[in-house]
Design a protein around this motif. Structure first.
Motif, mmCIF file in Angstrom:
data_model
loop_
_atom_site.group_PDB
_atom_site.id
_atom_site.type_symbol
_atom_site.label_atom_id
_atom_site.label_comp_id
_atom_site.label_asym_id
_atom_site.label_seq_id
_atom_site.Cartn_x
_atom_site.Cartn_y
_atom_site.Cartn_z
ATOM 1 N N ALA A 79 0.834 -1.208 0.000
ATOM 2 C CA ALA A 79 0.000 0.000 0.000
ATOM 3 C C ALA A 79 0.866 1.254 0.000
ATOM 4 C CB ALA A 79 -0.933 -0.012 1.211
ATOM 5 N N ARG A 131 2.408 1.623 -3.459
ATOM 6 C CA ARG A 131 1.363 2.017 -4.410
ATOM 7 C C ARG A 131 1.102 3.517 -4.326
ATOM 8 N NH1 ARG A 131 -2.076 -1.512 -2.678
ATOM 9 N NH2 ARG A 131 -1.295 -3.200 -4.001
ATOM 10 N N ASP A 132 1.057 4.031 -3.103
ATOM 11 C CA ASP A 132 0.817 5.458 -2.899
ATOM 12 C C ASP A 132 1.974 6.301 -3.442
ATOM 13 O OD1 ASP A 132 -0.612 7.761 -1.435
ATOM 14 O OD2 ASP A 132 1.386 7.811 -0.549
#
Length: 389
Positions: free
Chosen positions: A144, A147-148
């Motif tokens: 996550a 991905r950010d």
């Protein structure tokens, strides 16, 4: 905290030592446009001599920046689990060396294995082009985060949460595969996911990285050691066992050996050669008032210790089901008889039945078996590391 100044200082340090590869001039520009601090979390971790302690960007910005830019050889620990590092931003010099070894070109389709914070994937996408890189990370929180950060820099990298050891991304074969964690066995999945003639760069047994080229028939991959560096282990691999207690037993042996154990501590070429010839040997070294001390174990119950005494001699003690100290001495003598080769002279070949290490020539050179096959019969155990051509 002047990050621009720190980036420039590290750039100059790499330039002074010749760490920017002439073959891949794009890397210097990519690192400049995508510096590692863009992919660093607020908390980094530093070992204080006893344990890993957090370095918080909000309360200690200079200390945080030092963790990132203190040296081209130092990773920045980004995650600690059970008191030990479980993820990091690899040392900038190592990242550059591995991407140079990948021989990456615009338009290549790339699988980034063990994406971590996303920095490797970003650099690869800078070169290959938007939408050409897929990154796989087993840890949902790390995935996550990556991905950010990757969305912020806008290079169209797809980040998957999955186990890259067993699960390749959908969509056909890749031109290039690059891994950021060390494997004892090269997963056959990686070979199958790479087109014939494609290239796989991966850390080999936590010592360094190797660059494999997949054969035209797709049935094997082979290549030389390209660089040294320590890496995080595959989370699927067992944690190395602690040193077994050296209890006296009727089968224990104590003898005087006409060797100084100092090279086992100081000579990285020798240590590398031992890991190839005796791949399950784990060494820990130190010093006492007489000189170097070395302990060895096999991850089970066999152990040995080398302790320097006067006159360049060593007291060797060993116990357990096998004489692992004798195995180390035999491998040491073999390395000398072969001309003390550097790690770059070694290589690795992987087939569907297993894998083996070799010296100078994968076809006619000296070979070392690399352990029992994996449970599915594909791959085996080898360790390696250091520069080649």
């Amino acid at each position: 905290m002047d990050l621009a100044k720190r980036r420039a200082s590290l750039d100059e340090a790499m330039d002074a030592r010749g760490d920017w590869p002439e073959r891949s001039p794009w890397l210097r520009e990519a690192v400049s446009e995508l510096p590692r601090d863009l992919f660093a979390p607020t908390l980094l971790w530093r070992r204080d001599g006893h344990a890993y302690v957090p370095v918080d960007r909000r309360t200690d910005p200079e200390g945080w920046a030092e963790e990132l830019y203190g040296s081209q050889d130092a990773p920045a620990v980004t995650q600690v689990s059970g008191g030990q590092p479980s993820s990091s931003l690899s040392a900038q010099g190592v990242v550059v060396d591995m991407l140079d070894s990948l021989r990456l070109e615009p338009g290549h389709r790339v699988w980034d294995v063990g994406g971590g914070q996303g920095w490797n994937a970003a650099l690869a996408a800078w070169r290959a082009g938007p939408g050409r890189v897929v990154s796989t990370e087993i840890d949902p929180e790390l995935a996550a985060f990556a991905r950010d950060r990757l969305a912020t820099v806008g290079l169209g990298v797809e980040v998957l949460t999955a186990d890259a050891t067993t699960t390749p991304p959908d969509g056909g074969r890749f031109d290039r595969v690059i891994a950021a964690y060390a494997v004892e066995r090269v997963p056959w999945t990686w070979i199958e996911a790479t087109r014939p003639g494609g290239r796989i760069v991966h850390p080999w047994g936590r010592l360094g990285h190797v660059a494999l080229t997949v054969a035209e028939d797709g049935r094997s991959a082979s290549g030389r050691v390209r660089g040294l560096g320590r890496f995080m282990a595959d989370r699927n691999d067992p944690v190395p066992a602690a040193f077994p207690a050296q209890r006296r037993g009727p089968a224990d042996v104590r003898e005087l050996v006409a060797r100084d154990p100092a090279p086992l501590h100081d000579d990285r070429d020798l240590r590398f050669a031992l890991r190839v010839a005796v791949p399950d040997a784990v060494l820990a070294t130190g010093h006492d008032e007489h000189g170097a001390t070395v302990r060895v174990h096999d991850g089970a119950a066999s152990w040995a210790s080398f302790s320097a005494v006067d006159g360049g001699r060593t007291v060797l003690r060993q116990g357990g089901a096998r004489r692992i100290g004798d195995e180390v001495l035999l491998a040491w003598s073999q390395w000398e008889s072969l001309g003390r080769p550097e790690p770059g002279a070694y290589g690795l070949t992987v087939t569907g039945e297993g894998q083996f290490a070799w010296l100078n020539d994968p076809h006619g050179g000296v070979r070392w078996p690399s352990g029992a096959p994996a449970p599915d019969g594909r791959g085996a155990t080898v360790r390696a590391g250091r520069p080649g051509s």
